[in-house]
Design a protein around this motif. Structure first.
Motif, PDB file in Angstrom:
ATOM      1  N   UNK A 264      39.422  15.422  -6.592  1.00 45.03           N
ATOM      2  CA  UNK A 264      39.128  14.796  -7.891  1.00 45.03           C
ATOM      3  C   UNK A 264      38.844  13.305  -7.799  1.00 45.03           C
ATOM      4  N   UNK A 265      38.777  12.765  -6.603  1.00 48.31           N
ATOM      5  CA  UNK A 265      38.624  11.321  -6.421  1.00 48.31           C
ATOM      6  C   UNK A 265      37.157  10.934  -6.282  1.00 48.31           C
ATOM      7  N   UNK A 266      36.776   9.871  -6.988  1.00 47.77           N
ATOM      8  CA  UNK A 266      35.424   9.324  -6.866  1.00 47.77           C
ATOM      9  C   UNK A 266      35.506   7.804  -6.780  1.00 47.77           C
ATOM     10  N   UNK A 267      34.477   7.233  -6.169  1.00 44.11           N
ATOM     11  CA  UNK A 267      34.336   5.779  -6.097  1.00 44.11           C
ATOM     12  C   UNK A 267      33.035   5.381  -6.778  1.00 44.11           C
ATOM     13  N   UNK A 268      33.105   4.361  -7.619  1.00 41.42           N
ATOM     14  CA  UNK A 268      31.918   3.792  -8.240  1.00 41.42           C
ATOM     15  C   UNK A 268      31.750   2.370  -7.727  1.00 41.42           C
ATOM     16  N   UNK A 269      30.520   2.008  -7.392  1.00 37.20           N
ATOM     17  CA  UNK A 269      30.241   0.674  -6.873  1.00 37.20           C
ATOM     18  C   UNK A 269      29.073   0.047  -7.628  1.00 37.20           C
ATOM     19  N   UNK A 270      29.206  -1.260  -7.882  1.00 41.85           N
ATOM     20  CA  UNK A 270      28.095  -2.047  -8.412  1.00 41.85           C
ATOM     21  C   UNK A 270      28.373  -3.516  -8.117  1.00 41.85           C
ATOM     22  N   UNK A 271      27.324  -4.239  -7.858  1.00 42.59           N
ATOM     23  CA  UNK A 271      27.413  -5.690  -7.653  1.00 42.59           C
ATOM     24  C   UNK A 271      28.477  -6.063  -6.624  1.00 42.59           C
ATOM     25  N   UNK A 272      28.609  -5.244  -5.592  1.00 39.94           N
ATOM     26  CA  UNK A 272      29.545  -5.552  -4.524  1.00 39.94           C
ATOM     27  C   UNK A 272      30.999  -5.261  -4.833  1.00 39.94           C
ATOM     28  N   UNK A 273      31.270  -4.615  -5.960  1.00 41.78           N
ATOM     29  CA  UNK A 273      32.651  -4.309  -6.332  1.00 41.78           C
ATOM     30  C   UNK A 273      32.846  -2.801  -6.417  1.00 41.78           C
ATOM     31  N   UNK A 274      34.094  -2.380  -6.255  1.00 42.99           N
ATOM     32  CA  UNK A 274      34.407  -0.959  -6.139  1.00 42.99           C
ATOM     33  C   UNK A 274      35.518  -0.559  -7.097  1.00 42.99           C
TER      34      UNK A 274
ATOM     35  N   UNK B 133      41.202  11.709   0.743  1.00 43.08           N
ATOM     36  CA  UNK B 133      41.360  11.052   2.027  1.00 43.08           C
ATOM     37  C   UNK B 133      42.499  10.030   1.960  1.00 43.08           C
ATOM     38  N   UNK B 134      43.184   9.838   3.078  1.00 46.05           N
ATOM     39  CA  UNK B 134      44.321   8.915   3.095  1.00 46.05           C
ATOM     40  C   UNK B 134      43.897   7.489   2.773  1.00 46.05           C
ATOM     41  N   UNK B 135      42.628   7.152   3.038  1.00 46.83           N
ATOM     42  CA  UNK B 135      42.123   5.803   2.746  1.00 46.83           C
ATOM     43  C   UNK B 135      41.233   5.783   1.509  1.00 46.83           C
ATOM     44  N   UNK B 136      41.421   6.754   0.619  1.00 46.66           N
ATOM     45  CA  UNK B 136      40.530   6.881  -0.542  1.00 46.66           C
ATOM     46  C   UNK B 136      40.515   5.632  -1.419  1.00 46.66           C
ATOM     47  N   UNK B 137      41.628   4.907  -1.487  1.00 46.30           N
ATOM     48  CA  UNK B 137      41.708   3.712  -2.331  1.00 46.30           C
ATOM     49  C   UNK B 137      41.431   2.426  -1.559  1.00 46.30           C
ATOM     50  N   UNK B 138      41.192   2.543  -0.270  1.00 46.58           N
ATOM     51  CA  UNK B 138      40.959   1.353   0.546  1.00 46.58           C
ATOM     52  C   UNK B 138      39.638   0.687   0.146  1.00 46.58           C
ATOM     53  N   UNK B 139      39.675  -0.601  -0.067  1.00 49.36           N
ATOM     54  CA  UNK B 139      38.477  -1.329  -0.469  1.00 49.36           C
ATOM     55  C   UNK B 139      38.265  -1.404  -1.962  1.00 49.36           C
TER      56      UNK B 139
ATOM     57  N   UNK C 212      37.836   2.943  -7.996  1.00 47.47           N
ATOM     58  CA  UNK C 212      38.218   4.274  -7.512  1.00 47.47           C
ATOM     59  C   UNK C 212      39.052   4.975  -8.570  1.00 47.47           C
ATOM     60  N   UNK C 213      38.734   6.244  -8.807  1.00 44.62           N
ATOM     61  CA  UNK C 213      39.467   7.043  -9.790  1.00 44.62           C
ATOM     62  C   UNK C 213      40.187   8.177  -9.074  1.00 44.62           C
ATOM     63  N   UNK C 214      41.461   8.325  -9.350  1.00 41.00           N
ATOM     64  CA  UNK C 214      42.305   9.443  -8.918  1.00 41.00           C
ATOM     65  C   UNK C 214      42.347   9.691  -7.407  1.00 41.00           C
ATOM     66  N   UNK C 215      42.811   8.692  -6.641  1.00 42.06           N
ATOM     67  CA  UNK C 215      43.033   8.933  -5.210  1.00 42.06           C
ATOM     68  C   UNK C 215      44.343   9.699  -5.000  1.00 42.06           C
ATOM     69  N   UNK C 216      44.270  11.014  -5.025  1.00 40.59           N
ATOM     70  CA  UNK C 216      45.462  11.846  -4.952  1.00 40.59           C
ATOM     71  C   UNK C 216      45.712  12.402  -3.568  1.00 40.59           C
ATOM     72  N   UNK C 217      46.704  13.276  -3.478  1.00 38.64           N
ATOM     73  CA  UNK C 217      47.157  13.791  -2.188  1.00 38.64           C
ATOM     74  C   UNK C 217      46.145  14.713  -1.523  1.00 38.64           C
ATOM     75  N   UNK C 218      45.192  15.250  -2.278  1.00 38.64           N
ATOM     76  CA  UNK C 218      44.148  16.089  -1.690  1.00 38.64           C
ATOM     77  C   UNK C 218      42.949  15.257  -1.241  1.00 38.64           C
TER      78      UNK C 218
END
Length: 212
Positions: free
Chosen positions: A11-21, A31-37, A23-29
């Motif tokens: 259920x996790x997604x990353x949105x990027x614009x203008x060099x910024x990131x 990637x371990x680095x889903x929220x990195x960055x 992240x929605x719902x970095x859960x246990x299913x």
């Protein structure tokens, strides 16, 4: 619209614009680095496949300027560890997170079974375009360009998924909440949602990106 969407696992997604990131719902299913960055993190509810404290810590410790926006049940679990960086929001709230405009829609998790008490759940509409409902079939009170579509969960069936796409009426729907869906079943979901939902339907493999 100047947004790039990257699908993470489940259920996790990353949105990027203008060099910024964001992240929605970095859960246990995910990637371990889903929220990195991440510059901003949004969490829809407390279930482990959407909220994993260690993944949030990884993101927040790597970026001291990163902040979290979430509902009270999650904020209570993590706010003490990151004072001033965890914001509690609810239905009807609007805020800016790392340059993204966010509106909050919804209040309750979908019914899993009548004997299981419902918890709270919120969805996020980002930049007036991308809606992530968490674990609910919430219909925002405004047009949605891209719907993040929960396709397989203990609380839904495909007829409800199709009707949800019809009711929201986005330009396109992109699958999320798909870790429980086997590769054997995916073509069935692709065919039925694509032919009956009334919107462009797509799924991305984890790590794949698309411009919105």
């Amino acid at each position: 619209m100047n947004l790039t969407l990257t699908k993470k696992s489940h259920a996790c997604v990353q949105l990027r614009k203008d060099g910024r990131s964001l992240v929605i719902d970095p859960g246990a299913f995910s990637e371990s680095d889903a929220a990195l960055g991440a510059d901003a993190i949004l969490v829809t509810h407390e279930h482990l496949d959407h909220f994993d404290e260690q993944r949030l810590r990884t993101g927040l410790e790597a970026n001291p300027a990163a902040e979290i926006w979430t509902l009270r049940s999650v904020a209570e679990k993590i706010s003490a560890a990151f004072p001033g960086r965890v914001h509690t929001v609810g239905h009807g709230d609007t805020f800016e997170a790392a340059g993204f405009d966010v509106q909050v829609h919804g209040e309750l998790h979908a019914v899993i079974h009548p004997d299981i008490p419902r918890i709270t759940n919120i969805g996020f509409l980002v930049d007036g375009a991308v809606f992530h409902p968490g674990d609910a079939l919430t219909v925002p009170d405004r047009a949605v360009d891209t719907l993040m579509l929960p396709v397989m969960a203990p609380w839904n069936k495909i007829s409800e998924v199709i009707d949800y796409v019809r009711e929201v009426a986005p330009r396109r729907a992109i699958d999320i909440h798909d870790a429980l869906l086997t590769d054997v079943a995916r073509p069935i979901y692709d065919s039925q949602i694509g032919s009956l939902g009334g919107a462009d339907h797509a799924r991305l493999a984890p790590g794949d990106s698309t411009r919105l």
